[in-house]
Design a protein around this motif. Sequence first.
Motif, PDB file in Angstrom:
ATOM      1  N   ALA A 219       0.825  -1.211   0.000  1.00 39.24           N
ATOM      2  CA  ALA A 219       0.000   0.000   0.000  1.00 39.24           C
ATOM      3  C   ALA A 219       0.858   1.260   0.000  1.00 39.24           C
ATOM      4  CB  ALA A 219      -0.923  -0.004   1.211  1.00 39.24           C
ATOM      5  N   ASN A 220       2.100   1.157   0.476  1.00 40.68           N
ATOM      6  CA  ASN A 220       2.997   2.317   0.524  1.00 40.68           C
ATOM      7  C   ASN A 220       3.905   2.416  -0.695  1.00 40.68           C
ATOM      8  OD1 ASN A 220       2.068   3.122   3.122  1.00 40.68           O
ATOM      9  ND2 ASN A 220       3.348   1.541   4.054  1.00 40.68           N
ATOM     10  N   TYR A 221       3.714   1.538  -1.684  1.00 30.82           N
ATOM     11  CA  TYR A 221       4.559   1.569  -2.880  1.00 30.82           C
ATOM     12  C   TYR A 221       4.375   2.894  -3.621  1.00 30.82           C
ATOM     13  CZ  TYR A 221       6.342   0.567  -7.531  1.00 30.82           C
ATOM     14  OH  TYR A 221       7.023   0.629  -8.716  1.00 30.82           O
ATOM     15  N   ARG A 222       5.465   3.489  -4.024  1.00 27.79           N
ATOM     16  CA  ARG A 222       5.442   4.756  -4.751  1.00 27.79           C
ATOM     17  C   ARG A 222       5.545   4.489  -6.253  1.00 27.79           C
ATOM     18  NH1 ARG A 222       4.207   9.010  -1.133  1.00 27.79           N
ATOM     19  NH2 ARG A 222       4.830   8.237   0.914  1.00 27.79           N
ATOM     20  N   ILE A 223       4.639   5.082  -7.006  1.00 28.07           N
ATOM     21  CA  ILE A 223       4.609   4.889  -8.453  1.00 28.07           C
ATOM     22  C   ILE A 223       5.893   5.418  -9.072  1.00 28.07           C
ATOM     23  CG2 ILE A 223       3.368   5.490 -10.568  1.00 28.07           C
ATOM     24  CD1 ILE A 223       0.839   5.756  -8.821  1.00 28.07           C
ATOM     25  N   SER A 224       6.416   4.672 -10.047  1.00 31.48           N
ATOM     26  CA  SER A 224       7.673   5.034 -10.704  1.00 31.48           C
ATOM     27  C   SER A 224       7.476   5.078 -12.222  1.00 31.48           C
ATOM     28  CB  SER A 224       8.765   4.013 -10.359  1.00 31.48           C
ATOM     29  OG  SER A 224       8.983   3.953  -8.971  1.00 31.48           O
TER      30      SER A 224
ATOM     31  N   VAL B  15      -2.740   2.268 -18.549  1.00 34.18           N
ATOM     32  CA  VAL B  15      -1.883   3.424 -18.826  1.00 34.18           C
ATOM     33  C   VAL B  15      -0.496   3.162 -18.245  1.00 34.18           C
ATOM     34  CG1 VAL B  15      -3.759   5.088 -18.927  1.00 34.18           C
ATOM     35  CG2 VAL B  15      -2.738   4.567 -16.730  1.00 34.18           C
ATOM     36  N   ARG B  16       0.521   3.623 -18.957  1.00 31.55           N
ATOM     37  CA  ARG B  16       1.894   3.455 -18.490  1.00 31.55           C
ATOM     38  C   ARG B  16       2.489   4.819 -18.140  1.00 31.55           C
ATOM     39  NH1 ARG B  16       5.278  -0.778 -18.572  1.00 31.55           N
ATOM     40  NH2 ARG B  16       3.949  -1.952 -20.009  1.00 31.55           N
ATOM     41  N   VAL B  17       3.219   4.853 -17.037  1.00 25.81           N
ATOM     42  CA  VAL B  17       3.864   6.088 -16.600  1.00 25.81           C
ATOM     43  C   VAL B  17       5.060   6.358 -17.501  1.00 25.81           C
ATOM     44  CG1 VAL B  17       4.881   7.297 -14.637  1.00 25.81           C
ATOM     45  CG2 VAL B  17       3.148   5.539 -14.241  1.00 25.81           C
ATOM     46  N   ASN B  18       5.126   7.568 -18.065  1.00 26.23           N
ATOM     47  CA  ASN B  18       6.234   7.874 -18.970  1.00 26.23           C
ATOM     48  C   ASN B  18       7.493   8.256 -18.190  1.00 26.23           C
ATOM     49  OD1 ASN B  18       5.956  10.552 -18.140  1.00 26.23           O
ATOM     50  ND2 ASN B  18       4.762  11.159 -19.921  1.00 26.23           N
ATOM     51  N   ALA B  19       8.551   8.579 -18.932  1.00 26.03           N
ATOM     52  CA  ALA B  19       9.843   8.863 -18.301  1.00 26.03           C
ATOM     53  C   ALA B  19       9.796  10.097 -17.413  1.00 26.03           C
ATOM     54  CB  ALA B  19      10.921   9.030 -19.377  1.00 26.03           C
ATOM     55  N   SER B  20       8.825  10.985 -17.659  1.00 24.30           N
ATOM     56  CA  SER B  20       8.680  12.189 -16.838  1.00 24.30           C
ATOM     57  C   SER B  20       7.822  11.959 -15.608  1.00 24.30           C
ATOM     58  CB  SER B  20       8.064  13.318 -17.682  1.00 24.30           C
ATOM     59  OG  SER B  20       8.892  13.614 -18.804  1.00 24.30           O
ATOM     60  N   GLY B  21       7.322  10.723 -15.450  1.00 27.34           N
ATOM     61  CA  GLY B  21       6.514  10.410 -14.283  1.00 27.34           C
ATOM     62  C   GLY B  21       5.052  10.778 -14.427  1.00 27.34           C
ATOM     63  N   GLU B  22       4.570  10.908 -15.678  1.00 27.54           N
ATOM     64  CA  GLU B  22       3.193  11.306 -15.921  1.00 27.54           C
ATOM     65  C   GLU B  22       2.425  10.212 -16.660  1.00 27.54           C
ATOM     66  OE1 GLU B  22       3.837  16.126 -16.465  1.00 27.54           O
ATOM     67  OE2 GLU B  22       3.941  14.826 -18.226  1.00 27.54           O
ATOM     68  N   VAL B  23       1.089  10.239 -16.512  1.00 34.19           N
ATOM     69  CA  VAL B  23       0.212   9.372 -17.296  1.00 34.19           C
ATOM     70  C   VAL B  23      -0.716  10.254 -18.118  1.00 34.19           C
ATOM     71  CG1 VAL B  23       0.270   7.377 -15.772  1.00 34.19           C
ATOM     72  CG2 VAL B  23      -1.386   9.188 -15.337  1.00 34.19           C
ATOM     73  N   SER B  24      -1.066   9.773 -19.301  1.00 38.46           N
ATOM     74  CA  SER B  24      -1.968  10.510 -20.189  1.00 38.46           C
ATOM     75  C   SER B  24      -3.365   9.919 -20.056  1.00 38.46           C
ATOM     76  CB  SER B  24      -1.474  10.413 -21.637  1.00 38.46           C
ATOM     77  OG  SER B  24      -2.356  11.112 -22.504  1.00 38.46           O
ATOM     78  N   LEU B  25      -4.341  10.763 -19.646  1.00 39.44           N
ATOM     79  CA  LEU B  25      -5.697  10.308 -19.396  1.00 39.44           C
ATOM     80  C   LEU B  25      -6.703  11.089 -20.245  1.00 39.44           C
ATOM     81  CD1 LEU B  25      -5.491  10.050 -15.500  1.00 39.44           C
ATOM     82  CD2 LEU B  25      -5.333   8.186 -17.163  1.00 39.44           C
ATOM     83  N   PRO B  26      -7.842  10.485 -20.559  1.00 40.32           N
ATOM     84  CA  PRO B  26      -8.848  11.170 -21.381  1.00 40.32           C
ATOM     85  C   PRO B  26      -9.305  12.476 -20.735  1.00 40.32           C
ATOM     86  CG  PRO B  26      -9.390   8.837 -21.090  1.00 40.32           C
ATOM     87  CD  PRO B  26      -8.251   9.126 -20.180  1.00 40.32           C
ATOM     88  N   LEU B  27      -9.495  13.486 -21.560  1.00 41.00           N
ATOM     89  CA  LEU B  27     -10.020  14.795 -21.186  1.00 41.00           C
ATOM     90  C   LEU B  27      -9.036  15.656 -20.405  1.00 41.00           C
ATOM     91  CD1 LEU B  27     -13.671  13.807 -20.090  1.00 41.00           C
ATOM     92  CD2 LEU B  27     -12.898  14.632 -22.327  1.00 41.00           C
TER      93      LEU B  27
ATOM     94  N   GLY C 250       6.073   9.010  -7.679  1.00 44.37           N
ATOM     95  CA  GLY C 250       6.344   9.368  -6.297  1.00 44.37           C
ATOM     96  C   GLY C 250       5.128   9.318  -5.404  1.00 44.37           C
ATOM     97  N   LEU C 251       3.936   9.103  -5.993  1.00 41.10           N
ATOM     98  CA  LEU C 251       2.709   9.010  -5.201  1.00 41.10           C
ATOM     99  C   LEU C 251       2.334   7.546  -4.983  1.00 41.10           C
ATOM    100  CD1 LEU C 251       0.480  11.694  -6.998  1.00 41.10           C
ATOM    101  CD2 LEU C 251       1.910  12.011  -4.968  1.00 41.10           C
TER     102      LEU C 251
ATOM    103  N   SER D  31     -10.403   4.538  -9.784  1.00 44.04           N
ATOM    104  CA  SER D  31      -9.616   3.408  -9.273  1.00 44.04           C
ATOM    105  C   SER D  31      -8.363   3.259 -10.117  1.00 44.04           C
ATOM    106  CB  SER D  31     -10.435   2.108  -9.295  1.00 44.04           C
ATOM    107  OG  SER D  31     -10.806   1.770 -10.615  1.00 44.04           O
ATOM    108  N   LEU D  32      -7.269   2.993  -9.446  1.00 43.37           N
ATOM    109  CA  LEU D  32      -5.966   2.879 -10.098  1.00 43.37           C
ATOM    110  C   LEU D  32      -5.228   1.720  -9.459  1.00 43.37           C
ATOM    111  CD1 LEU D  32      -4.517   4.645 -12.260  1.00 43.37           C
ATOM    112  CD2 LEU D  32      -3.336   5.783 -10.392  1.00 43.37           C
ATOM    113  N   PHE D  33      -4.921   0.689 -10.261  1.00 41.74           N
ATOM    114  CA  PHE D  33      -4.268  -0.504  -9.733  1.00 41.74           C
ATOM    115  C   PHE D  33      -3.004  -0.792 -10.530  1.00 41.74           C
ATOM    116  CE2 PHE D  33      -8.689  -0.934  -8.572  1.00 41.74           C
ATOM    117  CZ  PHE D  33      -8.595  -1.239  -7.232  1.00 41.74           C
ATOM    118  N   ILE D  34      -1.921  -1.009  -9.806  1.00 46.07           N
ATOM    119  CA  ILE D  34      -0.625  -1.233 -10.440  1.00 46.07           C
ATOM    120  C   ILE D  34      -0.543  -2.674 -10.937  1.00 46.07           C
ATOM    121  CG2 ILE D  34       1.875  -1.218 -10.085  1.00 46.07           C
ATOM    122  CD1 ILE D  34       1.364   0.879  -7.877  1.00 46.07           C
ATOM    123  N   LYS D  35      -0.287  -2.845 -12.226  1.00 43.94           N
ATOM    124  CA  LYS D  35      -0.221  -4.177 -12.836  1.00 43.94           C
ATOM    125  C   LYS D  35       1.218  -4.638 -13.045  1.00 43.94           C
ATOM    126  CE  LYS D  35      -3.192  -5.198 -16.038  1.00 43.94           C
ATOM    127  NZ  LYS D  35      -3.975  -5.186 -17.301  1.00 43.94           N
TER     128      LYS D  35
END
Length: 248
Positions: A65-70, A89-101, A109-110, A134-138
């Motif tokens: 639960a404390n895992y930080r997204i990378s 969705v995959r986190v890019n090299a800048s640490g961002e995800v692209s979402l609709p709208l 880091g979150l 909802s966001l689940f790490i795969k």
Amino acid sequence: MTLRPWVFWATGMLILAAAGPLQAQTQTPVAADAAKAQAVPASAPLDPNGATLGPTPSPAEGVDANYRISPNDLMAFDVFGVPDMKRDVRVNASGEVSLPLIGQVPVAGLTAQAAERLIAQRYQEKYLQDPQVSLFIKEFTTQRVAIEGAVIRPGIYPVTGQLTLLRALALSGGFAPYADINQIVVYRHGSSGAREQFTYDLDKVRAGQEKDPNIRSDDVIVVQRNARRTALRDSLFSDILSTLNPFK
């Protein structure tokens, strides 16, 4: 006046006959309530009014639960009640995800829960009312750690997911003879680029007296040999050779 025995027998039979219907009436509502309770799945979340909101998926196995997204992490994204939003969705090299709208959202880091709140806030600002995100790490970021010194299989190990010192040492197959588990050193490149050094006592970690530290990508773990035990071994070995040497 003396009552005859058959009077007591008749009175007892009347009491038993009256108790039967009463017992059936008290048990029927209980059974009905149990049937109603089984009709709602235990995993279905409820709103404050008791309405079922829908099933909650289980997080990926092994995710802390404390895992930080990378960067490079792959996540399953969904907004309840909006099927078109569901996607990986995959986190890019800048640490961002692209979402609709809403476009790019910084999530590196979150924790997954913190990222859910941030994304829900972005959608609520312009597009959705009280969105349930909802966001689940795969898939985790692949890490590589080096393990050296007094271990069975020293080397460089690729690791997927969150890693601690105990888990990392388990990858190396255990300790070699004369390993000093009270002086395990972890070398790391700090944020400023300088090399940092941390020393851990594995006995205290195993006993719960010290926290099992997290290991980062590119860390180098060195298990030292116990200098006193090694010197004693060398001394005994030297004495044995001296005793057996016929040319002394």
